[in-house]
Motif scaffolding. Structure first.
Motif, short mmCIF file in Angstrom:
data_model
loop_
_atom_site.label_atom_id
_atom_site.label_comp_id
_atom_site.label_asym_id
_atom_site.label_seq_id
_atom_site.Cartn_x
_atom_site.Cartn_y
_atom_site.Cartn_z
N HIS A 6 0.84 -1.19 0.00
CA HIS A 6 0.00 0.00 0.00
C HIS A 6 0.89 1.25 0.00
N GLU A 7 1.56 1.50 -1.10
CA GLU A 7 2.44 2.67 -1.17
C GLU A 7 1.60 3.94 -1.16
N ILE A 8 2.15 5.01 -0.60
CA ILE A 8 1.41 6.27 -0.46
C ILE A 8 0.91 6.77 -1.81
N ALA A 9 1.75 6.77 -2.81
CA ALA A 9 1.36 7.27 -4.13
C ALA A 9 0.23 6.43 -4.72
N GLU A 10 0.18 5.15 -4.41
CA GLU A 10 -0.90 4.29 -4.90
C GLU A 10 -2.18 4.51 -4.11
N GLU A 11 -2.04 4.86 -2.84
CA GLU A 11 -3.20 5.12 -2.00
C GLU A 11 -3.85 6.45 -2.35
N PHE A 12 -3.05 7.44 -2.74
CA PHE A 12 -3.54 8.78 -3.05
C PHE A 12 -3.01 9.24 -4.41
N PRO A 13 -3.41 8.57 -5.50
CA PRO A 13 -2.85 8.91 -6.81
C PRO A 13 -3.15 10.33 -7.26
N GLU A 14 -4.24 10.89 -6.77
CA GLU A 14 -4.59 12.26 -7.15
C GLU A 14 -3.71 13.30 -6.47
N VAL A 16 -0.16 12.83 -6.00
CA VAL A 16 1.25 12.45 -6.18
C VAL A 16 2.16 13.66 -6.20
N ALA A 17 1.81 14.70 -6.92
CA ALA A 17 2.67 15.89 -6.99
C ALA A 17 2.78 16.56 -5.62
N LEU A 18 1.66 16.64 -4.90
CA LEU A 18 1.67 17.24 -3.57
C LEU A 18 2.49 16.39 -2.59
#
Length: 89
Positions: A6-14, A16-18
């Protein structure tokens, strides 16, 4: 049960830049994100029996991962840009 990390970028793909921005500019976010990564890695290793854990320890790690994920989400939402309403006319 899924043994998907459960990588952070996969959990919150919207976000990623932030996430990338906050990791570089916010020391607290950086620390929490690193802590999440370490706990998430321990959970994944336990679930895949790379480093077997008893059910109680694994459950505690999952709870800690969820607590960190909630804190990360609150920080992401707090830093989202506020959209100004468009004036008609």
């Amino acid at each position: 049960m899924s043994h998907t990390p459960h990588e952070i970028a996969e959990e919150f793909p919207e976000h990623v830049a932030l996430i990338h921005h906050l990791r570089e500019t916010d020391g607290h976010f950086h620390r929490i994100a690193n802590e999440y990564h370490e706990v998430n890695r321990a959970v994944h290793r336990g679930e895949t029996n790379v480093e077997p854990l008893d059910d109680f320890h694994l459950a505690d790690l999952r709870k800690e991962r969820m607590r960190l994920k909630d804190e990360i989400y609150r920080m992401l939402v707090q830093h989202e840009p506020v959209l100004e309403p468009i004036a008609e006319g």
